[in-house]
Design a protein around this motif. Structure first.
Motif, PDB file in Angstrom:
ATOM      1  N   UNK A   1       1.825  16.116   3.750  1.00  0.00           N
ATOM      2  CA  UNK A   1       1.630  14.702   4.081  1.00  0.00           C
ATOM      3  C   UNK A   1       0.408  14.153   3.360  1.00  0.00           C
ATOM      4  N   UNK A   2       0.552  13.013   2.760  1.00  0.00           N
ATOM      5  CA  UNK A   2      -0.553  12.319   2.105  1.00  0.00           C
ATOM      6  C   UNK A   2      -1.146  11.309   3.080  1.00  0.00           C
ATOM      7  N   UNK A   3      -2.445  11.417   3.337  1.00  0.00           N
ATOM      8  CA  UNK A   3      -3.133  10.514   4.270  1.00  0.00           C
ATOM      9  C   UNK A   3      -3.683   9.324   3.488  1.00  0.00           C
ATOM     10  N   UNK A   4      -3.322   8.120   3.921  1.00  0.00           N
ATOM     11  CA  UNK A   4      -3.744   6.904   3.236  1.00  0.00           C
ATOM     12  C   UNK A   4      -4.804   6.190   4.064  1.00  0.00           C
ATOM     13  N   UNK A   5      -5.871   5.760   3.387  1.00  0.00           N
ATOM     14  CA  UNK A   5      -6.897   4.960   4.031  1.00  0.00           C
ATOM     15  C   UNK A   5      -6.867   3.543   3.501  1.00  0.00           C
ATOM     16  N   UNK A   6      -7.043   2.564   4.383  1.00  0.00           N
ATOM     17  CA  UNK A   6      -7.052   1.156   3.995  1.00  0.00           C
ATOM     18  C   UNK A   6      -8.455   0.583   4.170  1.00  0.00           C
ATOM     19  N   UNK A   7      -8.937  -0.077   3.126  1.00  0.00           N
ATOM     20  CA  UNK A   7     -10.222  -0.776   3.207  1.00  0.00           C
ATOM     21  C   UNK A   7      -9.984  -2.275   3.118  1.00  0.00           C
ATOM     22  N   UNK A   8     -10.495  -3.025   4.098  1.00  0.00           N
ATOM     23  CA  UNK A   8     -10.423  -4.486   4.187  1.00  0.00           C
ATOM     24  C   UNK A   8      -9.050  -4.926   4.692  1.00  0.00           C
ATOM     25  N   UNK A   9      -9.043  -5.359   5.936  1.00  0.00           N
ATOM     26  CA  UNK A   9      -7.799  -5.704   6.616  1.00  0.00           C
ATOM     27  C   UNK A   9      -7.595  -7.217   6.712  1.00  0.00           C
ATOM     28  N   UNK A  10      -8.217  -7.981   5.818  1.00  0.00           N
ATOM     29  CA  UNK A  10      -8.275  -9.432   5.964  1.00  0.00           C
ATOM     30  C   UNK A  10      -6.979 -10.153   5.609  1.00  0.00           C
ATOM     31  N   UNK A  11      -6.091  -9.522   4.858  1.00  0.00           N
ATOM     32  CA  UNK A  11      -4.878 -10.203   4.408  1.00  0.00           C
ATOM     33  C   UNK A  11      -3.650  -9.652   5.132  1.00  0.00           C
ATOM     34  N   UNK A  25       6.370   8.848   3.548  1.00  0.00           N
ATOM     35  CA  UNK A  25       5.706  10.077   3.969  1.00  0.00           C
ATOM     36  C   UNK A  25       4.230  10.062   3.662  1.00  0.00           C
ATOM     37  N   UNK A  26       3.657   8.879   3.575  1.00  0.00           N
ATOM     38  CA  UNK A  26       2.241   8.688   3.264  1.00  0.00           C
ATOM     39  C   UNK A  26       1.630   7.749   4.297  1.00  0.00           C
ATOM     40  N   UNK A  27       1.517   8.173   5.535  1.00  0.00           N
ATOM     41  CA  UNK A  27       1.095   7.251   6.585  1.00  0.00           C
ATOM     42  C   UNK A  27      -0.371   6.835   6.471  1.00  0.00           C
ATOM     43  N   UNK A  28      -0.650   5.630   6.955  1.00  0.00           N
ATOM     44  CA  UNK A  28      -2.028   5.191   7.103  1.00  0.00           C
ATOM     45  C   UNK A  28      -2.642   5.957   8.271  1.00  0.00           C
ATOM     46  N   UNK A  29      -3.728   6.661   8.001  1.00  0.00           N
ATOM     47  CA  UNK A  29      -4.371   7.457   9.054  1.00  0.00           C
ATOM     48  C   UNK A  29      -5.765   6.966   9.403  1.00  0.00           C
ATOM     49  N   UNK A  30      -6.364   6.134   8.533  1.00  0.00           N
ATOM     50  CA  UNK A  30      -7.717   5.644   8.796  1.00  0.00           C
ATOM     51  C   UNK A  30      -7.924   4.308   8.091  1.00  0.00           C
ATOM     52  N   UNK A  58     -14.313   6.774   4.958  1.00  0.00           N
ATOM     53  CA  UNK A  58     -12.868   6.601   4.810  1.00  0.00           C
ATOM     54  C   UNK A  58     -12.331   7.550   3.749  1.00  0.00           C
ATOM     55  N   UNK A  59     -13.038   7.654   2.640  1.00  0.00           N
ATOM     56  CA  UNK A  59     -12.611   8.548   1.558  1.00  0.00           C
ATOM     57  C   UNK A  59     -12.626  10.003   1.997  1.00  0.00           C
ATOM     58  N   UNK A  60     -13.566  10.357   2.874  1.00  0.00           N
ATOM     59  CA  UNK A  60     -13.706  11.760   3.294  1.00  0.00           C
ATOM     60  C   UNK A  60     -12.555  12.225   4.172  1.00  0.00           C
ATOM     61  N   UNK A  61     -11.869  11.301   4.848  1.00  0.00           N
ATOM     62  CA  UNK A  61     -10.827  11.709   5.798  1.00  0.00           C
ATOM     63  C   UNK A  61      -9.425  11.319   5.327  1.00  0.00           C
ATOM     64  N   UNK A  62      -9.298  10.878   4.080  1.00  0.00           N
ATOM     65  CA  UNK A  62      -7.983  10.513   3.551  1.00  0.00           C
ATOM     66  C   UNK A  62      -7.807  11.088   2.150  1.00  0.00           C
ATOM     67  N   UNK A  63      -6.585  10.987   1.651  1.00  0.00           N
ATOM     68  CA  UNK A  63      -6.265  11.537   0.335  1.00  0.00           C
ATOM     69  C   UNK A  63      -6.195  10.474  -0.754  1.00  0.00           C
ATOM     70  N   UNK A  64      -6.038   9.245  -0.361  1.00  0.00           N
ATOM     71  CA  UNK A  64      -6.017   8.117  -1.290  1.00  0.00           C
ATOM     72  C   UNK A  64      -6.495   6.886  -0.523  1.00  0.00           C
ATOM     73  N   UNK A  65      -7.281   6.042  -1.177  1.00  0.00           N
ATOM     74  CA  UNK A  65      -7.804   4.835  -0.537  1.00  0.00           C
ATOM     75  C   UNK A  65      -7.232   3.613  -1.227  1.00  0.00           C
TER      76      UNK A  65
END
Length: 277
Positions: A1-11, A25-30, A58-65
């Motif tokens: 599983x690839x963990x995806x991190x999102x930065x900036x939720x404004x849109x 198969x790449x859920x948002x986890x953080x 965020x980068x430390x706990x995910x696989x792609x930001x």
């Protein structure tokens, strides 16, 4: 599983992307956002996702930001931080607001950094299916850069990458941008973007008719194209192709400000900044 991190939720993009990423198969986890209300709203809508206190965390706990939001003035600093941490990064459109920043992002990608993203319309299925042509007209409503990049990307979906130069129509480039972009194939792309509401209305007209891409298709196409490339050994996109749509709009604005003669993308002054977030 690839963990995806999102930065900036404004849109609207975080809410649109989350279920599509789960389907890959790449859920948002953080997530990370300095505005607590936005974080709280996202966490309520997406149970199991955690909030982080910084981009580095965020980068430390995910696989792609994924760098989202509208503040393109912060993009380069954020990209450089993530690249230094060795984290693949998806950059939402527009990738940056000056030629110097865009060229730096392209150079990082060409040096091996895993960077992708941009406008979803560059892979709009309705446009990708259309044969290349000699002339194309693209239009939309909205901010000349924030939405205009979609219109230009729609043209590249038809013609492929290879934007060379732009000529802009002198006028109020703060609220509208009009002109012609030259493609390496010799094709000419007429562009018209006006900051009216509601924003959107992406449209291309060519010899085979009208192309009106559907958000039901192009967001999924974007994530299906970019995320697997970022998280696998698939060939990376060349740096120039990452940033050429934004560079073409900057060249058009510089042309409009200096009399309307064509301006090569490589000749846009590094610090020219016609638009702020």
């Amino acid at each position: 599983m690839t963990r995806v991190g999102l930065h900036d939720l404004a849109t609207s993009h975080p809410g649109i992307f989350a279920p599509l990423l789960a389907g890959l198969g790449m859920p948002v986890t953080a997530v990370h956002d300095p505005v607590a209300a936005r974080v709280d709203g996202f966490l309520r809508a997406h149970p199991g996702v955690v909030a982080t206190a910084s981009l580095a965390e965020l980068a430390a706990v995910t696989d792609v930001v994924m760098l989202l939001g509208r503040d393109w003035d912060q993009r380069l600093t954020q990209v450089e931080e993530l690249v230094a941490l060795g984290v693949p990064v998806f950059v939402d459109k527009p990738m940056a607001g000056t030629a110097a920043e865009l060229r730096r992002i392209a150079d990082l990608a060409d040096a091996g950094a895993r960077i992708d993203g941009g406008s979803a319309l560059r892979v709009a299925p309705e446009a990708v299916a259309v044969p290349p042509c000699a002339r194309l007209e693209v239009t939309c409503d909205g901010h000349p850069l924030y939405y205009g990049v979609h219109a230009v990307a729609l043209a590249t979906a038809v013609l492929g990458p290879g934007l060379v130069a732009s000529a802009g129509t002198p006028g109020d480039t703060a609220h509208a941008i009009r002109g012609v972009i030259e493609h390496a194939s010799g094709a000419k792309i007429s562009v018209s973007v006006t900051e009216t509401q509601p924003a959107g209305g992406f449209r291309a007209v060519g010899p085979d008719g009208v192309i009106e891409p559907s958000a039901d298709l192009f967001y999924a196409a974007l994530l299906g194209d970019a995320l697997p490339r970022l998280t696998s050994a698939a060939p990376a996109r060349p740096g120039r192709s990452l940033v050429e749509c934004e560079l073409a709009l900057l060249a058009m604005a510089w042309s409009a400000a200096t009399g309307g003669a064509p301006v090569r993308l490589d000749d846009v002054p590094p610090g020219f900044r016609p638009w702020r977030p």
